[in-house]
Scaffold this active site. Sequence first.
Site, PDB file in Angstrom:
ATOM      1  NE  ARG A  16      -2.911  -1.430   3.200  1.00  0.00           N
ATOM      2  CZ  ARG A  16      -3.344  -1.074   4.417  1.00  0.00           C
ATOM      3  NH1 ARG A  16      -4.076   0.009   4.575  1.00  0.00           N
ATOM      4  NH2 ARG A  16      -3.024  -1.805   5.459  1.00  0.00           N
ATOM      5  CG  ASP A 110       5.284  -2.350   9.691  1.00  0.00           C
ATOM      6  OD1 ASP A 110       5.297  -2.799  10.862  1.00  0.00           O
ATOM      7  OD2 ASP A 110       4.519  -2.786   8.816  1.00  0.00           O
ATOM      8  N   GLY A 145      -5.791  -9.212  14.932  1.00  0.00           N
ATOM      9  CA  GLY A 145      -5.990 -10.460  15.660  1.00  0.00           C
ATOM     10  C   GLY A 145      -6.658 -10.171  16.997  1.00  0.00           C
ATOM     11  CE1 TYR A 375      29.231  31.777  -2.331  1.00  0.00           C
ATOM     12  CE2 TYR A 375      31.146  32.506  -3.565  1.00  0.00           C
ATOM     13  CZ  TYR A 375      30.461  31.518  -2.884  1.00  0.00           C
ATOM     14  OH  TYR A 375      31.014  30.263  -2.776  1.00  0.00           O
TER      15      TYR A 375
END
Length: 421
Positions: A16, A110, A145, A375
Amino acid sequence: MTAVDVVIMAAGKGTRMKSRTPKVLHRLGGRPLIQHVIDTAVALDARRTIVITGHGAEGVEGWLRESSTAAGRASPDFVRQEPQLGTGHAVQQVVPVLPDDGIALILNGDVPLVRTETLRALVDACAGENLALLTVDMADPTGYGRIVRNGDAVQAIVEHKDASASQKAIREVYTGFMAVPSQRLKAWLARLTNDNAQREYYLTDIVKFAAADGCHVVAAKASEQVEVDGVNSPLQLAELERAYQLRQARVLMEQGVRLADPARFDVRGKLECGQDVDIDVNCVFEGSVALGDNVRIGANCVIANARIAAGAVIHPFTHIDGEKAGVEVGEGALVGPFARLRPGAKLGAEVHIGNFVEVKNSTLARGAKANHLAYLGDASVGERVNYGAGSITANYDGANKPAPSSRPTCTWAATACWWRR
Ligand code: UD1
Ligand code: CA
């Protein structure tokens, strides 16, 4: 105390994310997801860390080897899981390299925001003999689960796709974290089968074996949902990024740092702050940044690898990037708006760098000023030198760069100073 061996599951594809980068290498707070998990394992003083790789294995292993070397630590061990036949199958690959005498602490590559204290509590709940599961109550447990209990005792974890209607109503779910005596784990892994809805070897099936064997199964609850949230999509990655940044913002604000808006503040590395530091909105800090007492950072600044001394003011829209050489801003210096400080810029006390001024590999002594459109490259600038608008100090003629010994030196107070080979 039983030794803890950390096992990190990171073989899954992360479909995904729709990315060519392996999921666990996507960055959160400037570090790959899996680096967060490794750093948490390091904080736990784990004896060994074993990472299960599969999809994108070379990239993941390569990153972890390099980052360990850079941090002066031993690399984790790697085992490959090919093909990926489920979480139980993943942990089966670890059996040959996992010592028998420890506690296996199983983590997910993850799930980046789990706290060290939570994992320590899980290891304590295992106590070298129990099967300890980290669970959380979810308003919508779809996909997870379910923790099936008989009275108080945990009997099994039933995956969503295998759950009956009454089991689907259970809101206590398994987070993917467990601590288990390694020797018993190995025996239970050997008994796994894949006769379930997904034809996978479920790690979660060891719970019913443990219950049948009379092993005490304990469930420790996570205090905060965000600790156990995984990253599966760019949206979830962005949500966890905000949660992570808010955590860091809170820590700094508790130390007294004043953030105009903690929701518009990003640290992608390490930020140290002295007392009475003010940071306006939309600032990004990268790598290692230190801010002294009374430093003020205006809105929309990006600051990387820099040390900013006490009382300095960085006005809005300033970009400071020290890369490896670093940038130093002296006490009471004023920088910006719209200034750019590059590697090796060393500003002394009370230096002023104004709008559209770029400084690279140059040292400016106390009180030097370049206030407009200038600069300063490879220059040594003396005290109170004033660079006029549009001044350039460069040592590149379009083809050659001279040796550092021929650096231009500006030690006189002048309105303009320029140098060419
Ligand atoms: C798993 C749990 C589920 C729990 C959920 C929490 C199982 C069977 N189920 O669900 O009870 O609620 O985590 O998020 O364990 N992985 C591998 N190899 C594989 C399969 C997965 O390394 O063959 C890794 C993935 O990269 C990931 C982790 O294991 O880091 C979990 O896999 P994932 O598919 O997200 O978990 P679920 O099966 O959805
Ligand atoms: Ca799965």
